[in-house]
Write a protein that holds these residues in place. Structure first.
Motif, mmCIF file in Angstrom:
data_model
loop_
_atom_site.group_PDB
_atom_site.id
_atom_site.type_symbol
_atom_site.label_atom_id
_atom_site.label_comp_id
_atom_site.label_asym_id
_atom_site.label_seq_id
_atom_site.Cartn_x
_atom_site.Cartn_y
_atom_site.Cartn_z
ATOM 1 N N UNK A 37 -3.519 -1.180 5.015
ATOM 2 C CA UNK A 37 -2.429 -0.926 5.692
ATOM 3 C C UNK A 37 -1.507 -0.719 4.396
ATOM 4 N N UNK A 38 -1.108 -1.397 3.416
ATOM 5 C CA UNK A 38 -0.960 -2.207 2.378
ATOM 6 C C UNK A 38 -1.747 -0.558 1.387
ATOM 7 N N UNK A 39 -2.698 -0.209 1.208
ATOM 8 C CA UNK A 39 -3.276 0.197 0.267
ATOM 9 C C UNK A 39 -2.502 1.859 0.454
ATOM 10 N N UNK A 40 -2.922 2.098 2.301
ATOM 11 C CA UNK A 40 -2.855 3.668 2.883
ATOM 12 C C UNK A 40 -1.412 4.079 3.027
ATOM 13 N N UNK A 41 -0.096 2.900 2.726
ATOM 14 C CA UNK A 41 1.087 3.202 3.031
ATOM 15 C C UNK A 41 1.748 3.014 2.639
ATOM 16 N N UNK A 42 2.592 3.871 1.961
ATOM 17 C CA UNK A 42 3.370 3.472 0.765
ATOM 18 C C UNK A 42 5.158 2.524 1.752
ATOM 19 N N UNK A 43 5.180 2.748 2.753
ATOM 20 C CA UNK A 43 6.033 2.591 3.392
ATOM 21 C C UNK A 43 5.978 0.814 3.219
ATOM 22 N N UNK A 97 5.770 -3.325 3.655
ATOM 23 C CA UNK A 97 6.146 -4.526 2.974
ATOM 24 C C UNK A 97 5.461 -5.006 1.995
ATOM 25 N N UNK A 98 6.359 -6.275 1.100
ATOM 26 C CA UNK A 98 6.258 -7.155 0.592
ATOM 27 C C UNK A 98 5.878 -8.080 1.146
ATOM 28 N N UNK A 99 4.663 -8.555 1.773
ATOM 29 C CA UNK A 99 4.225 -9.090 2.524
ATOM 30 C C UNK A 99 3.052 -10.100 1.614
ATOM 31 N N UNK A 100 3.464 -11.469 1.568
ATOM 32 C CA UNK A 100 2.541 -12.740 1.069
ATOM 33 C C UNK A 100 2.181 -12.167 -0.528
ATOM 34 N N UNK A 101 2.412 -11.284 -1.109
ATOM 35 C CA UNK A 101 2.587 -11.348 -2.458
ATOM 36 C C UNK A 101 0.889 -10.550 -2.354
ATOM 37 N N UNK A 102 0.521 -10.253 -1.037
ATOM 38 C CA UNK A 102 -0.775 -9.509 -1.434
ATOM 39 C C UNK A 102 -0.582 -8.323 -1.960
ATOM 40 N N UNK A 103 0.383 -7.717 -2.555
ATOM 41 C CA UNK A 103 -0.168 -6.291 -2.910
ATOM 42 C C UNK A 103 -0.753 -6.622 -4.476
ATOM 43 N N UNK A 104 -0.003 -8.124 -5.315
ATOM 44 C CA UNK A 104 -0.276 -8.392 -6.268
ATOM 45 C C UNK A 104 -1.985 -9.005 -6.717
ATOM 46 N N UNK A 105 -2.336 -9.565 -4.788
ATOM 47 C CA UNK A 105 -4.066 -9.936 -4.902
ATOM 48 C C UNK A 105 -4.292 -8.675 -5.230
#
Length: 379
Positions: A207-213, A215-223
């Motif tokens: 969901x993070x990869x497909x949706x620019x909207x 949220x910041x959640x558990x630093x998963x985007x950094x992972x």
């Protein structure tokens, strides 16, 4: 030097959370409320400091149980302090409280574990009833009156709610708040179904990869970014921070006026003796100078030597069984720099050889996160 104060207004709480780490410390809840006399002395000390005061953070217990003292301190020091914040379970809210935090531009860290099933599994009132409806209702009311970026969420991951992780993420995404996820301090990851947790993480990451909207959640985007850079030899580390460095110093104050260099020392360590009390000085201007000097000159709190950093790094590797892990090179470097930048609390526990609590986490959750990100990359 930028000063930060953590002020505990009370040891009391109207919740009886089943994972509460403060409950592990038997004397914490009996520490009482900060009274007006102590609060005024605290305010005098803060106003006397020559340093810039960046933030005052109120905590407890539940700090809004002692709202009058919160108001007293805030009103007394607001010309000296840049910003205020509070950690709260958000069960107590009134028009007066809402206007107070709005007028003083407070930031709030709200304890909320996710959907009703995730939250009520552990966060209950003293009579055992769930608290989700109360907290969610107050959050909805508050979010309509405050700036969205002034609110963030603290979610605790437990053996009772990890299977709801994606639903929790979607719940928070709809609210639009940043979420810090903290594993229960007593969590034994061998009790988790690792495939279930990994699949929950994969759904969130997709969901993070497909949706620019997202949220910041558990630093998963950094992972995700970290795993994507593995083939290129790039190692992205989280920014390291310590309560004390060249530009920042934290002082924690208990309801009784005892001073600590770290709030964990107050909340978690029964055998730690506070260095000073604000009533131990005739001249309020001497308190901070003497306290800071005693901390910085203490062997327990001095920066770790290289040999100690190596020992602490190896301990971090051994306790999670990292020696056979494919992420060893990357994580060993992370653990090394984390040890090198150890905060006061970590130095204290290391030098007191207090490491037993860390041994319960047999399986490294970071490994499950990286596995999830790698599987998505390969799909």
């Amino acid at each position: 030097m930028n000063k930060v104060y953590w002020i505990s207004l009370t040891g009391s709480c109207n919740f009886q959370c089943r994972y509460c780490f403060q409950d592990l410390k038997g004397s914490f809840r009996s520490s009482g409320d900060m009274n007006a006399y102590t609060a005024q002395r605290v305010a005098e000390m803060i106003n006397c400091t020559a340093d810039k005061v960046y933030r005052i953070h109120f905590f407890g217990g539940e700090p809004f149980l002692n709202f009058e003292v919160m108001k007293l301190i805030t009103e007394s020091v607001k010309d000296k302090v840049e910003s205020f914040s509070v950690t709260t379970n958000l069960s107590i809210l009134s028009n007066e409280i809402t206007e107070f935090i709005k007028n003083n531009d407070f930031s709030l860290l709200i304890s909320l574990d996710g959907i009703k099933a995730s939250h009520d599994a552990s966060r209950v009132f003293a009579d055992g009833t769930g608290t989700f409806s109360t907290v969610a209702g107050n959050l909805k009311s508050l979010s309509q009156k405050l700036k969205k970026d002034s609110i963030s969420i603290a979610k605790t991951l437990t053996v009772k709610n990890y299977m709801n992780l994606f639903d929790d993420y979607m719940f928070f995404k709809a609210l639009g708040f940043k979420v810090n996820v903290n594993p229960d301090i007593n969590l034994n990851t061998n009790e988790l179904n690792h495939e279930v947790l990994k699949n929950e993480l994969k759904k969130i990451m997709k969901d993070m990869i497909s949706d620019n909207e997202s949220i910041e959640f558990w630093n998963l985007s950094e992972s995700i970014r970290t795993v994507n850079n593995f083939p290129y030899g790039k190692k992205i580390r989280s920014s390291l921070s310590s309560c004390y460095d060249a530009s920042n110093y934290v002082t924690t104050i208990s309801p009784r006026g005892d001073l600590y260099p770290c709030h964990y020392l107050y909340e978690m360590e029964d055998d730690y003796i506070a260095t000073h009390n604000i009533f131990g000085f005739n001249d309020v201007r001497q308190i901070e100078e003497t306290f800071i000097r005693s901390v910085t000159e203490s062997h327990v709190f001095s920066p770790l030597k290289e040999s100690e950093v190596d020992v602490l790094t190896q301990y971090g590797i051994d306790v999670c069984g990292c020696n056979s892990c494919k992420y060893l090179d990357f994580c060993a470097e992370q653990k090394y720099y984390a040890a090198q930048g150890s905060c006061f609390y970590k130095r204290y526990r290391f030098r007191k050889s207090i490491t037993e609590k860390d041994k319960s986490r047999k399986m490294c959750i970071d490994r499950i996160i990286y596995d999830a990100a790698l599987e998505i990359k390969g799909e």
